[in-house]
Design a protein around this motif. Structure first.
Motif, short mmCIF file in Angstrom:
data_model
loop_
_atom_site.label_atom_id
_atom_site.label_comp_id
_atom_site.label_asym_id
_atom_site.label_seq_id
_atom_site.Cartn_x
_atom_site.Cartn_y
_atom_site.Cartn_z
N GLU A 167 0.86 -1.18 0.00
CA GLU A 167 0.00 0.00 0.00
C GLU A 167 0.90 1.23 0.00
O GLU A 167 1.89 1.27 0.71
CB GLU A 167 -0.89 0.02 1.25
N ARG A 205 -8.02 4.65 -5.83
CA ARG A 205 -7.00 3.60 -5.73
C ARG A 205 -6.63 3.10 -7.12
O ARG A 205 -7.49 2.90 -7.97
CB ARG A 205 -7.50 2.44 -4.86
N ARG A 207 -4.26 0.12 -9.05
CA ARG A 207 -3.59 -1.16 -8.83
C ARG A 207 -2.51 -1.37 -9.88
O ARG A 207 -2.76 -1.27 -11.07
CB ARG A 207 -4.60 -2.29 -8.89
N TYR A 225 -0.82 -1.14 -4.53
CA TYR A 225 -2.03 -0.32 -4.56
C TYR A 225 -1.66 1.11 -4.17
O TYR A 225 -1.16 1.37 -3.07
CB TYR A 225 -3.08 -0.87 -3.60
#
Length: 340
Positions: A167, A205, A207, A225
């Protein structure tokens, strides 16, 4: 704790205490492949062996953890029973180590092995030994990022027996987010280019498949992410899906109405201010707001603020005084009827 409950990690891996790091890694990979759940569907015994092997490798592959295990392994037998503290006086180790500060012997082991944050059992970040962990690392990074190699709050919250996801927070200016931008990211082991499409907002977000960490168990790579964070702007803000701004007008423009220039994300537009508008009212500019999917645009809301002049010229003061003398409108006339 009975002697049979003590786990000899060296015996689990079938190595001796003088084994090198390379030998430990080689043996672990062989055993992990042999007992991996993916290779032994429905085989509970293989699953149990895999957890034991993974737990042993987690400790012995780390030089600091291995050193602590070799030094304090005796406490595994002495503190396992009688928990929580206060039960039968088992909170203090006979050799002088005070276990009363821990809620369970597992908590003592977690601290002993240098594990960081514990999450709920069975949840994200579950370790091969059955407990769950969250790992955080922070260092300096390039522009647009902060934290681990430019990542803010890097966390591994996936099972250790699967690929490891990352993250990260990506900071964008309002202009970059509105128009879309290509960013070059330094992941530490590689540099990648990522295209941010127009219309990203705080919380969006993105990816990047296969750009996460590599699982030491499956050798598969997780995903990265990116969570977008928009930097503050001096004029534009968000109110839900709408882009909002505040525009000042003069008292005479509010009374008589006016045409004013209002900035939008793609240039100024002329806006008609209706006569009699009140401070705090908003005008809607349709299709002048934030980009949406399928090439649509949201609306921009223009909040009106009536601003009186601070410094009056002699002519300004003369005319304002004439207006006050001749004015028949009293906005407070209804207040005379108000009583407790």
């Amino acid at each position: 704790m009975p002697a049979t409950d003590f786990k000899d990690y060296y015996a689990v891996l079938g190595i001796n205490k003088t084994a090198s790091a390379e030998e430990i890694k080689k043996v672990y990979r062989r055993l992990a492949r042999k007992y991996h759940p993916d290779m032994n569907q429905g085989n509970k015994e293989a699953e149990a062996h895999f957890k034991e092997v993974s737990e042993a490798y987690e400790v012995l592959s780390d030089s600091d953890k291995r050193k602590k295990y070799d030094q304090f392994g005796q406490y595994w037998k002495q503190a396992g029973q009688g928990w929580p503290p206060g039960g039968g006086g088992a909170g203090v180790d006979p050799s002088g180590f005070d276990f009363s500060q821990y809620g369970s012997f597992d908590e003592f082991i977690n601290e002993l092995l240098g594990r960081f944050g514990t999450t709920s059992p069975g949840g994200p970040g579950r370790s091969p030994g059955g407990r769950a962990y969250t790992y955080r690392t922070t260092t300096g990074g390039p522009t647009g990022f902060s934290g681990y190699n430019g990542f803010d709050g890097f966390e591994n919250q996936t099972g250790q027996a699967t690929a490891v996801d990352r993250e990260a927070t990506l900071s964008l200016s309002l202009s970059e987010a509105f128009n879309g931008v290509q960013k070059r990211l330094d992941l530490g082991t590689e540099v990648v280019d990522v295209r941010i499409p127009p219309g990203a907002k705080t919380g969006s977000r993105i990816r990047l498949k296969g750009k996460g960490a590599v699982s030491p168990y499956t050798q598969q790579r997780g995903d990265l992410y990116l969570t977008v964070e928009l930097l503050p702007h001096s004029f534009f803000q968000f109110d839900g899906e709408n882009l909002v701004c505040e525009v000042p007008i003069t008292p005479d423009e509010a009374v008589l109405g006016a045409q004013i220039e209002v900035p939008t994300p793609d240039g100024s537009v002329t806006v008609n201010v209706p006569a009699g508008i009140r401070s705090g009212q908003s005008l809607r500019l349709r299709g002048k707001g934030w980009p949406k999917p399928k090439a649509e645009r949201g609306d921009q809301m223009v909040k009106i603020a009536i601003v009186p002049p601070k410094d009056l010229s002699p002519i300004d003061r003369e005319y304002y005084e004439k207006i006050r003398t001749a004015r028949s409108f009293n906005p407070r006339s209804d207040l005379k009827q108000i009583k407790l």
